[in-house]
Design a protein around this motif. Structure first.
Motif: not given
Length: 149
Positions: A57, A116-123
């Motif tokens: 990642g 660190y590992t999520g998508t922009d949407t998740q962040a």
């Protein structure tokens, strides 16, 4: 600090930032390792063949090698002793703050993983959740403590 790094890596692979945060959390902020202490330890453990790092990642994650797992085998009591709390027993708020500290550490770790590992949407969703939690905590203080539902 070296035994703490080995103890954590014996549980699961982690990158340097995760190691620093988890050591702080488990030691109740008594140990506050910096990158200048963690990364040289990881490099030394890698040079000794106890740890290898892999790209995951976009981050370099450290994990024990077979030799590393052999090195830590049977050291569970030693590792558990690293995290014993040094909170005074006569402090009546100790349990409340210890529990809060653990929950905040768990929240911090989860938020870090999303960051660190999520998508922009998740962040973006995580930021909304954290903002909502902050507002709700302040609202809790604004409630009348004598007004029981």
């Amino acid at each position: 600090m070296r035994p703490a790094v080995l103890a954590l890596l014996s549980e699961s692979p982690m990158h340097g930032y995760q190691l620093m945060q988890e050591i702080r959390r488990r030691s109740n902020e008594e140990w506050r390792p910096s990158p200048g202490s963690i990364y040289p330890i990881l490099q030394q453990l890698e040079d000794e063949g106890l740890v290898r790092t892999v790209e995951e990642g976009g981050r370099r994650v450290a994990q024990l090698t077979d030799a590393g797992r052999e090195h830590v085998a049977g050291r569970e009591e030693e590792f558990a002793a690293l995290w014993e709390s040094h909170t005074p027993d006569d402090d009546p708020t100790a349990d409340r703050f210890t529990a809060l500290h653990k929950q905040l550490g768990d929240l911090w770790a989860a938020a870090g993983q999303v960051a660190y590992t999520g998508t922009d949407t998740q962040a973006a969703e995580m930021r909304k959740i954290l903002s909502d939690a902050r507002r709700r905590l302040y609202a809790l203080l604004a409630e009348d403590p004598n007004d029981e539902d």
